[in-house]
Every structure is written in structure tokens, then in C-alpha cells.
Design an enzyme around this catalytic site. Structure first.
Site, PDB file in Angstrom:
ATOM      1  N   HIS A 476       0.939  -1.170  -0.030  1.00  0.00           N
ATOM      2  CA  HIS A 476       0.133   0.009  -0.017  1.00  0.00           C
ATOM      3  C   HIS A 476       0.890   1.207   0.177  1.00  0.00           C
ATOM      4  O   HIS A 476       0.863   1.998  -0.862  1.00  0.00           O
ATOM      5  CB  HIS A 476      -1.035  -0.084   1.175  1.00  0.00           C
ATOM      6  CG  HIS A 476      -1.779   1.282   1.412  1.00  0.00           C
ATOM      7  ND1 HIS A 476      -3.043   1.015   1.137  1.00  0.00           N
ATOM      8  CD2 HIS A 476      -1.627   2.444   1.603  1.00  0.00           C
ATOM      9  CE1 HIS A 476      -3.602   2.169   1.275  1.00  0.00           C
ATOM     10  NE2 HIS A 476      -2.845   3.058   1.557  1.00  0.00           N
ATOM     11  N   GLU A 477       1.821   1.398   0.945  1.00  0.00           N
ATOM     12  CA  GLU A 477       2.735   2.810   1.069  1.00  0.00           C
ATOM     13  C   GLU A 477       3.475   2.697  -0.266  1.00  0.00           C
ATOM     14  O   GLU A 477       3.823   3.734  -0.495  1.00  0.00           O
ATOM     15  CB  GLU A 477       3.345   2.662   2.291  1.00  0.00           C
ATOM     16  CG  GLU A 477       2.512   2.476   3.543  1.00  0.00           C
ATOM     17  CD  GLU A 477       1.678   3.431   3.686  1.00  0.00           C
ATOM     18  OE1 GLU A 477       1.868   4.809   2.974  1.00  0.00           O
ATOM     19  OE2 GLU A 477       0.434   3.380   4.194  1.00  0.00           O
ATOM     20  N   HIS A 480       1.677   4.653  -2.802  1.00  0.00           N
ATOM     21  CA  HIS A 480       1.967   5.995  -2.796  1.00  0.00           C
ATOM     22  C   HIS A 480       3.449   6.256  -3.356  1.00  0.00           C
ATOM     23  O   HIS A 480       3.545   7.496  -4.091  1.00  0.00           O
ATOM     24  CB  HIS A 480       1.833   6.398  -1.349  1.00  0.00           C
ATOM     25  CG  HIS A 480       0.396   6.321  -0.695  1.00  0.00           C
ATOM     26  ND1 HIS A 480      -0.585   6.940  -1.331  1.00  0.00           N
ATOM     27  CD2 HIS A 480      -0.098   5.762   0.271  1.00  0.00           C
ATOM     28  CE1 HIS A 480      -1.525   6.719  -0.616  1.00  0.00           C
ATOM     29  NE2 HIS A 480      -1.558   5.861   0.481  1.00  0.00           N
ATOM     30  N   GLU A 506      -5.455   7.959  -2.583  1.00  0.00           N
ATOM     31  CA  GLU A 506      -5.440   6.309  -2.384  1.00  0.00           C
ATOM     32  C   GLU A 506      -5.406   5.399  -3.481  1.00  0.00           C
ATOM     33  O   GLU A 506      -5.130   4.272  -3.624  1.00  0.00           O
ATOM     34  CB  GLU A 506      -6.384   5.937  -1.445  1.00  0.00           C
ATOM     35  CG  GLU A 506      -6.365   6.759  -0.114  1.00  0.00           C
ATOM     36  CD  GLU A 506      -5.169   6.478   0.525  1.00  0.00           C
ATOM     37  OE1 GLU A 506      -4.482   5.159   0.496  1.00  0.00           O
ATOM     38  OE2 GLU A 506      -4.549   7.247   1.391  1.00  0.00           O
TER      39      GLU A 506
END
Length: 546
Positions: A476-477, A480, A506
Site C-alpha cells: 500500500h505505502e 504512494h 489512495e
């Protein structure tokens, strides 16, 4: 006073030198940067021309010293927090806020932006440049550029107070998190614990006493409120009273005594409402949404109500099923908050016949990172290089990587701070920018980002073995991070995550997270840390079913 010639926060090239930053550098560097910026701003105000080269490029140059002087201080506050650092941060913060308002509320700058927006040259600008100007105009309005007199003064006071309150709020949560510990000495109280929790908690206890050797089998064991300790404890501890104690400590952090945030919340809400009113908005939610994709507060409420209506009956049924399952196994009381994680884990074991503990050995951090990199190479044609001798980081566990495109050209870099450090690092996981992509003196400076997690640290000879949730969080990170690193936009204000509405940011992270359920990707990043065997197919099928 620090020697400004040796002050690492005054450098404006290369990587920030986090390891060289001392607390005494902070005030000296930032006061100098503020003074220089004010001088440059006044010069710009008196001589600007409403063109891209005559206004936007000089404004961008004002940001560069803050990338090296202020952003590192904020970052260290999140990953290497200390009382001394807080003191310096809070001392300089009002001046930083004041400078930000001075720039945003500049009538000359604002009129220049409006003139550029209305000029014949507007149509010669590309979409990225036009977006930059529109965002600056909106930011100026949100910063109170249209206010005057007492209203302008009050707006500045509110901005300073909100910055201080936000910092104090975060510090209180960190302090409350690290202040709690549950020391367990009775081995019978650890029955049902996974091996990883025994190791982490035994090492956590041993770290409190210099020279002590941790004993995962005999203890003592130290339970804390950081996630690698809190989550598995709530899932596996059979001691209901201890679960309640730890749960109550977790949800009541910073709610009593000197670190009580309740009063801060009231102040923040009141100040936000007053700020919105000064700017002509009916409430703070409307002000917040003015820079997001959702059209109105009513649209958000409608979406929330639709989700609630669609999900409530199913949530109630799942809770009833969980309560019946627990009752069949001897739990004769109503399920309380500190029971949910424990019985949910038992139900998952019953339905799908596997545990998190069975998965962990197949997800050592190094293997997961290699799998993640392999996926990015297939998707985006990029490769990664670990820089072993990078000494500018803030902790020995931090890793620094360069990112290359298909031709081998260096296009970005990132710091990975993977493990929990509850004594100095805030909870959760986040991506943040370190250095933006920008053109400097005719040369492209590639972007650098921070990727910070609070994963399970190594314990003795056992490497970091990740839960599946920690694997998802890393992906997830990294989503980003990829948005920040793979940008090809040449205008800093809209490069990477800059200028992206917060209710759209997101998308990249969710895209990457979903690859954790893609069988070739998942299987390719698993290897038992002792045997090297891949995750068995039946465990993968159970994971997907669950």
C-alpha cells in the site's frame, strides 16, 4: 549557537543529512532561511511580471531551502521524536506559520496570479502549468488573502494555534503509547501465543535492561501498544482480563492527566469552525471539500448513508454469528470490544484452518521486498539498487534505494524505515516526500520519498517475519511511493502526490495492495526463512478464501 557553515540544515543540494542534524542546528538554520526568504519575497513582490518565468519559477525557488531545513525536522519528529527535538520544533513553528501566511496572503503575488490567469499567455501554458496556477489561487483564498484588518489578524492567530495544537496532539498520543506496558511473568498466561509474539515481547522486555538475554519460552514478556505487539496479543491472548486492560489502554491513549487530548479536540474543532466562517464557508467540512473531488458535504453524507444501509444488516449478522461461535466454546458473556479480535481469529482458524502464525515464516521482509521489486519491474520497467554505504539516514534499520528506468538511468530514490520503534516513532504507516522532482539550474533533480512502516522487527537470529497484513501495508505505502517517484511532471506543485485531491490519492496505493491476492505475485515473494520453500498452495487457497 551552531556554526552555520557546518549546519546540515542549511545545505541545498544532495540528500538531507539526517544523521548529522543536532537539535541546536534547528533554530539557527530556520531563522536564517526565514530571513532570506522574506528578503527574496519582498524583492519578488516589487519586481514580478505576471508570467510563468516572472512569477511561478521565482516562487518555486523559495521552497528549496525549506526542503532541506524544515521538512527534515518534521520528518525527524515522526521517526526520531524526543523532548529536545519537540522543544526546538515548537519554538520555531510560529515563525514558520507566519512566513507561510505572509507568502500566501501577499496581495502582490495574488494579483500577479490573477493577471497571469487572465492574460493572453494563459492559453500558451500546458495543462500542468495551468493546474499549478489554479492551485496557487485557491490556496491563497484558503489562506485568507481576501481578509483585512482584525479578520486577517485573527486568521493568523488561528493558523498558529492550529499548528501548535496539532503537534501537541500527536506528541501526546506518542507519549501515551510508549508509557504503557504490561509485563507478564507467568508462562501459563502466554498459552496460545504465536511464536512471533513470544519473541517480540521477550526482546522488548530484555531491551529495558542492559545486558539481559531474552527468553521467549520463560519470559518475562513485555506487551506494548505498538501494532506488532498490540494486534497479535489481542488476537491470541486467552487472558480476557489482560485483553481488556490492554484494549482500554489503547483506546484511551492521551485521554487523561497532563497528556489529555480531549480539551485539544474541542479547541481544534472550535478554531476550525471559526476559520471556515472567516473564509465564508458554512462549516469546516465545506472548506475541507473545496480542495477535494467530492462536490459537497451532502454528497459525502449520501455516500456514507448508502454504505451504512447496504452493510449494516450483514455486519449485525456477522456479529451474531461470532457471538454464537464464542458461546459454543464456553464464552457465556456478551462479546465486548476486547473479545472481537480474539474470537474472530478463532473463527477464521475454524472456518479456513490456518493461522497468521503459519503464514509469517513464508514472508521474511527481504523476500517480500524482492517480490515487490519484481512486480514493479514487470509493471513499470523499473529496477532497484540498495545503496549499502548511505550514511545520511536517521536509524541503522533504514534502507536507502535508487530507482532506475529501463535504460538504467537514475529516476528516483527512497528511504525505507520498516520496523516499529514505539519509544520514538509514531504509529501507523505512511509515505511522505523528502525531495520533490524539480529542475534546478538546468538540471533535473530526481524525487526522493520516505516509506515508513511499523512492522515486526527482527528478534535475535530470527529475521523480520511479516504478517499478511504487514505485507499488504508495505505494498500500500509503496503504491504512494511509486506515484511520488515515477512522476514525469516537471512542475513541482503537481509532480508526484503534489496537487492530488486527498480523496483520490489512495488510488495508486489500492492498486498495489490488490496484487497481494494475485497468485503468481504472492507466491513469487514467499520463501520459508528456514527451508526456502514456497508458500504451500493449500495455504494460499485458504488465505484467498478467508
Amino acid at each position: 549557537m551552531a556554526d552555520t557553515q557546518k549546519n546540515p540544515l542549511l545545505s541545498t543540494e544532495g540528500l538531507p543529512q539526517f544523521s548529522a542534524v543536532e537539535n541546536e542546528h534547528i533554530i539557527t538554520a530556520l531563522e536564517q532561511v526565514i530571513e532570506q526568504t522574506l528578503s527574496q519575497l519582498e524583492e519578488l513582490e516589487s519586481s514580478l511580471t505576471p508570467t510563468w518565468e516572472g512569477l511561478i519559477e521565482p516562487l518555486e525557488k523559495l521552497d528549496i531551502p525549506f526542503e532541506y531545513a524544515w521538512q527534515p525536522v518534521n520528518h525527524l519528529l515522526n521517526v526520531k521524536n524526543s523532548d529536545a527535538l519537540r522543544e526546538k520544533h515548537q519554538a520555531i513553528l510560529p515563525k514558520i506559520v507566519e512566513l507561510g501566511l505572509r507568502i500566501s496572503q501577499s496581495p502582490a503575488i495574488y494579483e500577479g496570479l490573477k493577471a497571469l490567469r487572465a492574460s493572453e499567455g494563459w492559453d500558451t501554458l500546458d495543462a500542468g502549468q495551468q493546474r499549478v496556477i489554479d492551485l496557487k489561487l485557491r490556496a491563497a483564498k484558503h489562506a485568507g488573502v481576501g481578509l483585512s484588518g482584525d479578520e486577517k489578524q485573527r486568521f493568523a492567530e488561528i493558523s498558529r494555534e492550529l499548528s501548535q495544537l496539532s503537534t501537541t496532539f500527536s506528541n501526546n498520543v506518542l507519549d501515551a503509547t510508549k508509557a504503557f506496558e504490561l509485563i507478564i511473568t507467568d508462562p501459563t498466561h502466554t498459552e496460545g501465543w504465536p511464536t512471533s509474539l513470544r519473541h517480540v515481547s521477550a526482546h522488548s522486555y530484555a531491551q529495558q535492561e542492559e545486558g539481559r538475554t531474552p527468553d521467549p519460552d520463560k519470559g518475562p514478556w513485555r506487551i506494548t501498544l505498538d501494532y506488532p505487539s498490540f494486534v497479535p496479543f489481542m488476537q491470541h491472548s486467552r487472558q480476557r482480563g489482560q485483553r481488556e486492560q490492554v484494549y482500554r489502554a489503547f483506546v484511551t491513549r492521551a485521554s487523561s492527566g497532563e497528556k489529555d487530548n480531549a480539551g485539544l479536540i474541542d479547541q481544534i474543532l472550535a478554531l476550525r469552525a471559526e476559520k471556515a466562517a472567516l473564509l465564508g464557508f458554512p462549516n469546516y467540512a465545506a472548506l475541507s471539500l473545496d480542495s477535494k473531488m467530492a462536490d459537497s458535504v451532502e454528497d459525502v453524507e449520501q455516500m456514507t448513508n448508502e454504505l451504512k444501509a447496504a452493510s449494516k444488516a450483514f455486519a449485525r449478522q456477522e456479529h451474531n454469528d461470532l457471538e454464537a461461535f464464542a458461546k459454543e466454546r464456553g464464552h457465556n458473556e456478551s462479546l465486548m470490544h476486547w473479545d472481537i479480535a480474539f474470537w474472530s481469529e478463532r473463527l477464521r482458524e475454524h472456518l479456513f484452518d490456518f493461522t497468521d502464525e503459519q503464514l509469517r515464516p513464508y514472508f521474511p521482509l527481504d523476500r517480500v521486498i524482492n517480490g515487490l521489486f519484481g512486480l514493479c519491474t514487470r509493471l513499470f520497467g523499473v529496477s532497484f539498487e540498495l545503496i549499502e554505504d548511505e550514511s545520511s539516514s536517521w536509524h541503522a534499520d533504514v534502507q536507502f534505494y535508487k530507482v532506475m528506468d529501463e535504460s538504467g538511468a537514475h529516476i528516483a530514490s527512497f528511504y525505507l524505515d520498516p520496523y516499529s520503534r514505539p519509544a520514538e516513532k509514531r504509529g501507523g504507516a505512511w509515505m511522505d516526500k523528502c525531495l520533490d522532482r524539480r529542475w534546478l539550474n538546468g538540471e533535473l533533480r530526481t524525487p526522493v520519498v520516505h516509506l515508513c512502516c511499523n512492522g515486526t522487527p527482527p528478534a535475535g537470529d530470527t529475521p523480520s517475519l511479516m504478517s499478511f497484513r504487514e505485507v499488504e501495508t508495505l505494498f500500500h505505502e509503496f503504491g504512494h511511493g511509486l506515484q511520488g517517484m515515477l512522476t514525469t511532471v516537471d512542475y513541482t506543485d503537481v509532480a508526484g502526490i503534489n496537487g492530488v485531491e486527498w480523496d483520490a490519492v489512495e488510488i495508486a496505493s489500492q492498486f498495489m495492495e490488490n496484487w497481494c491476492y494475485h497468485k503468481p505475485t504472492l507466491m513469487g515473494m514467499t520463501a520459508h526463512y528456514q527451508t526456502g520453500e514456497q508458500l504451500p498452495d493449500d495455504l494460499f487457497q485458504k488465505l484467498i478464501a478467508a
